[in-house]
Design a protein around this motif. Structure first.
Motif, PDB file in Angstrom:
ATOM      1  N   GLN A 178      11.975 130.580 102.543  1.00  0.00           N
ATOM      2  CA  GLN A 178      12.703 132.190 102.115  1.00  0.00           C
ATOM      3  C   GLN A 178      14.274 131.209 101.345  1.00  0.00           C
ATOM      4  N   PHE A 179      15.050 132.215 101.921  1.00  0.00           N
ATOM      5  CA  PHE A 179      16.151 133.038 100.924  1.00  0.00           C
ATOM      6  C   PHE A 179      17.561 132.834 101.608  1.00  0.00           C
ATOM      7  N   SER A 180      18.473 133.031 101.241  1.00  0.00           N
ATOM      8  CA  SER A 180      19.807 132.633 101.791  1.00  0.00           C
ATOM      9  C   SER A 180      20.088 134.322 101.330  1.00  0.00           C
ATOM     10  N   PRO A 181      20.710 135.529 101.738  1.00  0.00           N
ATOM     11  CA  PRO A 181      21.249 136.628 100.390  1.00  0.00           C
ATOM     12  C   PRO A 181      21.705 136.147 100.166  1.00  0.00           C
ATOM     13  N   GLY A 182      22.329 134.861  99.248  1.00  0.00           N
ATOM     14  CA  GLY A 182      23.612 135.012  98.198  1.00  0.00           C
ATOM     15  C   GLY A 182      22.178 134.534  97.529  1.00  0.00           C
ATOM     16  N   GLU A 183      21.453 134.039  97.675  1.00  0.00           N
ATOM     17  CA  GLU A 183      20.075 132.902  96.668  1.00  0.00           C
ATOM     18  C   GLU A 183      19.236 134.853  96.755  1.00  0.00           C
ATOM     19  N   GLY A 184      19.152 135.130  97.540  1.00  0.00           N
ATOM     20  CA  GLY A 184      18.551 136.775  97.368  1.00  0.00           C
ATOM     21  C   GLY A 184      18.632 137.063  95.839  1.00  0.00           C
ATOM     22  N   LEU A 185      19.788 137.617  96.140  1.00  0.00           N
ATOM     23  CA  LEU A 185      20.606 138.529  94.887  1.00  0.00           C
ATOM     24  C   LEU A 185      21.172 137.854  93.434  1.00  0.00           C
ATOM     25  N   ARG A 186      20.804 136.194  94.069  1.00  0.00           N
ATOM     26  CA  ARG A 186      20.742 135.724  92.321  1.00  0.00           C
ATOM     27  C   ARG A 186      19.720 135.849  92.052  1.00  0.00           C
ATOM     28  N   VAL A 187      18.831 135.540  92.386  1.00  0.00           N
ATOM     29  CA  VAL A 187      17.414 135.819  91.787  1.00  0.00           C
ATOM     30  C   VAL A 187      17.224 137.229  91.168  1.00  0.00           C
ATOM     31  N   PHE A 188      17.450 138.230  91.690  1.00  0.00           N
ATOM     32  CA  PHE A 188      17.422 139.042  91.198  1.00  0.00           C
ATOM     33  C   PHE A 188      18.358 139.561  90.134  1.00  0.00           C
ATOM     34  N   GLU A 189      19.376 139.278  90.402  1.00  0.00           N
ATOM     35  CA  GLU A 189      20.387 138.964  89.001  1.00  0.00           C
ATOM     36  C   GLU A 189      20.127 137.757  88.011  1.00  0.00           C
ATOM     37  N   LEU A 190      19.104 137.599  87.910  1.00  0.00           N
ATOM     38  CA  LEU A 190      18.074 136.482  87.185  1.00  0.00           C
ATOM     39  C   LEU A 190      16.736 136.942  86.546  1.00  0.00           C
ATOM     40  N   GLN A 191      16.647 138.270  87.369  1.00  0.00           N
ATOM     41  CA  GLN A 191      14.990 138.809  86.786  1.00  0.00           C
ATOM     42  C   GLN A 191      15.166 139.981  86.194  1.00  0.00           C
ATOM     43  N   GLU A 192      16.628 140.350  86.314  1.00  0.00           N
ATOM     44  CA  GLU A 192      16.647 141.947  85.875  1.00  0.00           C
ATOM     45  C   GLU A 192      17.047 141.792  84.139  1.00  0.00           C
ATOM     46  N   LYS A 193      16.952 140.890  84.468  1.00  0.00           N
ATOM     47  CA  LYS A 193      17.829 140.378  82.443  1.00  0.00           C
ATOM     48  C   LYS A 193      15.748 139.833  82.073  1.00  0.00           C
ATOM     49  N   ILE A 194      14.762 139.571  82.953  1.00  0.00           N
ATOM     50  CA  ILE A 194      14.106 138.352  82.727  1.00  0.00           C
ATOM     51  C   ILE A 194      13.208 139.565  81.949  1.00  0.00           C
ATOM     52  N   TYR A 195      12.626 140.283  82.639  1.00  0.00           N
ATOM     53  CA  TYR A 195      11.768 141.572  82.878  1.00  0.00           C
ATOM     54  C   TYR A 195      11.925 142.746  81.687  1.00  0.00           C
ATOM     55  N   PRO A 196      13.022 143.518  81.057  1.00  0.00           N
ATOM     56  CA  PRO A 196      13.395 144.260  80.352  1.00  0.00           C
ATOM     57  C   PRO A 196      13.299 143.561  79.660  1.00  0.00           C
ATOM     58  N   PHE A 197      14.026 142.083  78.920  1.00  0.00           N
ATOM     59  CA  PHE A 197      13.581 141.399  77.845  1.00  0.00           C
ATOM     60  C   PHE A 197      12.115 141.227  78.071  1.00  0.00           C
ATOM     61  N   LEU A 198      11.260 140.506  78.428  1.00  0.00           N
ATOM     62  CA  LEU A 198       9.789 140.505  78.070  1.00  0.00           C
ATOM     63  C   LEU A 198       9.662 142.123  77.718  1.00  0.00           C
ATOM     64  N   VAL A 199       9.527 142.856  77.788  1.00  0.00           N
ATOM     65  CA  VAL A 199       9.160 143.856  78.283  1.00  0.00           C
ATOM     66  C   VAL A 199      10.036 144.996  76.667  1.00  0.00           C
ATOM     67  N   LYS A 200      10.703 144.536  76.431  1.00  0.00           N
ATOM     68  CA  LYS A 200      11.445 144.625  75.008  1.00  0.00           C
ATOM     69  C   LYS A 200      10.199 144.031  73.653  1.00  0.00           C
TER      70      LYS A 200
END
Length: 823
Positions: free
Chosen positions: A234-256
């Motif tokens: 599982q992830f540390s809190p910092g790792e989890g928030l970093r994952v969200f930071e990365l995915q918050e740009k990946i998925y909108p990009f693919l939708v676009k």
């Protein structure tokens, strides 16, 4: 009296003191490494006032709030992407693949402005910013380090469709670990902001609901939470928030991207209309893309597979494929030992290749040779000794790796019902994996240019094509740099660079071969490293089971007990193996005459004399034959008779020349004989191989004539006859050419060789460097075989083609009479 070292765990936690000098910092890192601290819990990753950036320290309430908001956004974008792909996957793929590469890049830039232009933009950013001195502070290329797979070069291809399909059909939690691992270089180098730090909590990144994806759990509430964090399941809190930071740009990009490709459906409002169920995996566009090629096709190279890997589902351990690759490489190591003793031309070529890649061969800036350069016997003694030592240690290493991966396959099957995501692997299986990793230390690394006391530099350092491959080689020679970049990542990037013909010309065939071996080992390590979630625990488990793991070293009998004899075995016999005086000239590709036959016989005698003296010296030093010094890993061809050229016999001229249709007129270029019996000699049947064991080549007195003289009861199994195309028949006639037979010989285009092997039932795939693997698919054999692609030429020289033919004979019992022209 030496000053007492500080206990930095006490100094930092109790006294609030931090290192203030480089020496103290290194000692602190060493102590923390010993304690097994990782990620944000290691002080080196959050050291204030150093080049390592300080981190934000949010409260648990802040983390929960941010995680909930980010989880809702990511899952919402994922659901939108999933619905688009459910309804429009086929249309999306067709439209994208019809666009030109220029149009694809324009669309990508609309969806992600200022997208990185090149493959592995993080490596390129490092090269640009680190010009001769260590780079401190945050990089100006943040997107390159955070999203290295988001780049124009890779995505302006079918990779975008692979990316969209895999992300749409699997929840974001499946990619959480892979997304954060992709930032390895930026995180380890501290060129992107540090992850947030919150002690005493674990963030669970599971499922496809906001209640489970990004759930923050206190160690006080869940006794297993801390263990899941430190084992990286599982992830540390910092790792989890970093994952969200990365995915918050990946998925909108693919939708676009989908909306731009399907712009007409967006305009008329039908993009998400209708209720279409998700198709089965075998019928989706993604499945069609990833489906293996036909069994007799040329498969995608490992470089292509590696380039597409960031856009696919994270891979898992594939031991069967690893076993196939290692088995084929072991076979090549056996053939190398055999050819060094049998083929004078191969022996001389190998010695010369090795000699040309030594620093002591280079003259200095005044044009003066090295004191022990090629003009001295000492130079050639070192070269020849290294060639032979490398051949035997290489065989032993690949043999140990093959045995180890076989053991892993058996144990994985044995414990298949006990392997569970939520607990550690069975101990026997775990230790076998750790032993396999330990074996990688036996392989030789590339020659370090700093091993000789000379300053080595390129002739033209301003050449723009110099810096990329040279910089990567410097990374490979530096242990800290390898740890920073990751060996598999460096190998993949090096292979990608070598796809450029301008860059590839800077790599010699010898270096291409060395790189290929290193790449195979890197691939083996990668297979272990992606065996998640357990791979994250291997470092700690290695310390716990260190004594048992080191037992594997005792199996390297030759390298531990006999390799030291190589320092003295060449005494008095170096002159016999030096190739400069023409003693190993072997005109196998020349017209067969009395003169060329005598030259070949003389070269074979010279080679035999050297090995007789070598074996005698070795027995005197070691007390036994060198093949017996391998423990229970003797080469498969040990004890076989070496094929030698028969003395010249003047051809008998016939009174009347017979007309033989389909006999090529060029045959007279290869033999003075006009006998039809010699033009179409009899071919013996060979033993058909049905297992991975190397087939013994039948003893023959000459390579010019072969007779099936065995009685009927002793005849081996009959080999099949392959019906092939004219081009493929020409290839096999060259590989198995017998002087006196009809047909042309000469260079073989590599692509023709690939197609010829595919036509007999092999699937061809480029691994790394110059190595290609040929895996039987429609044949009654199991073992694979590897060959090196010619470099920098595109054709196989006849002398090399002949060696390939001999290897096929030893491996599968093949001979020229097995191939006929198909209808």
């Amino acid at each position: 009296m030496a000053p007492q070292k500080k206990d930095w765990a006490v100094e930092m936690a109790k006294n609030g003191r931090w290192p203030t000098t480089d020496e103290d910092f290194k000692e602190m890192v060493k102590q923390m490494d010993f304690l097994g601290l990782k990620g944000p819990y290691h002080p080196k990753n959050a050291y204030p006032g150093s080049p390592h950036m300080n981190c934000r320290r949010p409260t648990a309430a802040q983390v929960r709030k941010e995680a909930k908001f980010a989880s809702e956004r990511v899952l919402s974008d994922w659901n939108t992407l999933r619905r688009i792909v459910e309804r429009n996957a086929e249309t999306l793929e067709k439209r994208w693949m019809k666009k030109t590469r220029k149009k694809q890049k324009e669309l990508l830039l609309q969806a992600w402005p200022n997208m990185s232009p090149t493959h592995r933009p993080d490596f390129e950013a490092y090269r640009v910013e680190n010009t001769g001195r260590h780079h401190w502070g945050l990089s100006k290329f943040q997107e390159a380090f955070k999203w290295p797979s988001i780049n124009q070069q890779d995505l302006s291809s079918r990779s975008l469709i692979i990316f969209i399909n895999n992300r749409a059909r699997n929840p974001p939690s499946v990619f959480a670990r892979a997304d954060i691992d992709a930032t390895r270089l930026g995180s380890n180098g501290h060129w992107i902001p540090e992850q947030d730090f919150l002690l005493g909590y674990t963030m669970f990144m599971d499922g496809a609901k906001t209640e489970t994806y990004g759930k923050l759990v206190s160690w006080d509430d869940d006794k297993d939470a801390a263990d899941l964090l430190f084992s990286q399941r599982q992830f540390s809190p910092g790792e989890g928030l970093r994952v969200f930071e990365l995915q918050e740009k990946i998925y909108p990009f693919l939708v676009k991207c989908c909306e731009l490709v399907l712009h007409d459906l967006v305009e008329d409002g039908s993009l998400l209309d209708g209720e279409v169920p998700i198709p089965s995996e075998t019928s989706t566009a993604a499945a069609k893309i990833s489906e293996p090629s036909s069994v007799t096709e040329i498969l995608p190279s490992l470089a292509t597979i590696s380039a597409e890997a960031p856009y696919r589902l994270p891979a898992n351990l594939d031991l069967e494929r690893l076993r196939s690759i290692v088995a084929a490489r072991l076979s090549a190591a056996e053939d190398n030992l055999w050819l060094l003793r049998e083929d004078p031309g191969y022996f001389a070529d190998t010695i010369m290749d090795w000699s040309e890649h030594r620093n002591d061969r280079l003259p200095d800036t005044r044009g003066q040779p090295h004191p022990t350069g090629p003009q001295t016997t000492q130079f050639w003694e070192r070269v020849i000794r290294n060639v032979i030592a490398h051949a035997y240690t290489g065989f032993e290493t690949w043999s140990l790796l093959h045995r180890s991966v076989n053991r892993l396959c058996a144990l994985k099957e044995k414990y298949k019902n006990e392997i569970s995501y939520d607990r550690q692997l069975p101990e026997e299986y775990l230790i076998a994996i750790l032993k396999f990793k330990q074996l990688q230390y036996f392989i030789r690394e590339p020659q370090d240019p700093r091993t000789i006391n000379m300053h080595i530099r390129p002739i033209n350092e301003l050449d723009p094509h110099f810096h990329k491959p040279w910089g990567l080689l410097l990374i490979l020679w530096d242990e800290q740099q390898r740890e920073l970049f990751g060996l598999p990542q460096v190998i993949d990037y090096f292979e990608w660079i070598m796809q450029d013909p301008t860059e590839k010309k800077n790599l010699s065939p010898y270096m291409a071969d060395c790189f290929a071996d290193l790449a195979i080992l890197s691939r083996a390590l990668l297979e272990i490293d992606i065996y998640q979630p357990w791979a994250a625990t291997f470092e700690d488990e290695n310390r716990k089971h260190a004594r048992k793991i080191m037992e594997i070293m005792s199996e390297a009998t030759f390298q531990l007990n006999y390799l030291l004899h190589m320092d003295r075995v060449m005494l008095g016999i170096t002159q016999l193996a030096m190739p400069k005086d023409g003693k190993f000239d072997y005109p196998i590709d020349k017209k067969r005459t009395k003169h060329t036959t005598e030259v070949m016989i003389n070269a074979e005698k010279n080679l035999d004399l050297f090995w007789i003296k070598f074996d005698a010296n070795w027995r005197r030093l070691a007390g036994k034959n060198i093949d017996k010094c391998m423990g229970d890993q003797n080469p498969g061809q040990s004890g076989q008779k070496i094929k030698r050229t028969a003395p010249w016999v003047e051809p008998v001229k016939e009174a009347k020349k017979l007309k033989v249709e389909s006999v090529d007129l060029d045959v007279k270029a290869w033999t003075d004989s006009t006998s039809t019996n010699e033009e179409i000699p009899a071919k013996p049947s060979k033993q058909k191989v049905k297992t991975k064991k190397v087939s013994a080549e039948p003893d023959t007195k000459t390579e010019d004539t072969q007779k099936a003289s065995l009685p009927p009861a002793a005849q081996p199994d009959k080999q099949p006859v392959f019906k092939v195309s004219p081009a493929s028949l020409k290839v096999f006639n060259t590989l198995f050419f017998t002087p006196g037979s009809a047909g042309n010989v000469g260079e073989v285009p590599w692509i023709d060789f690939l197609r010829a092997m595919a036509s007999t039932g092999f699937a061809a795939q480029k691994l790394y460097g110059s190595i290609w693997q040929f895996t039987p698919t429609n044949l009654d054999v199991e073992r694979s075989i590897q060959f090196h692609e010619p470099h920098p030429e595109v054709k196989i020289r006849f002398t090399v083609a002949r060696r390939i033919g001999r290897r096929l004979t030893r491996a599968y019992g093949w001979y020229g009479g097995m191939f006929e022209l198909g209808k």
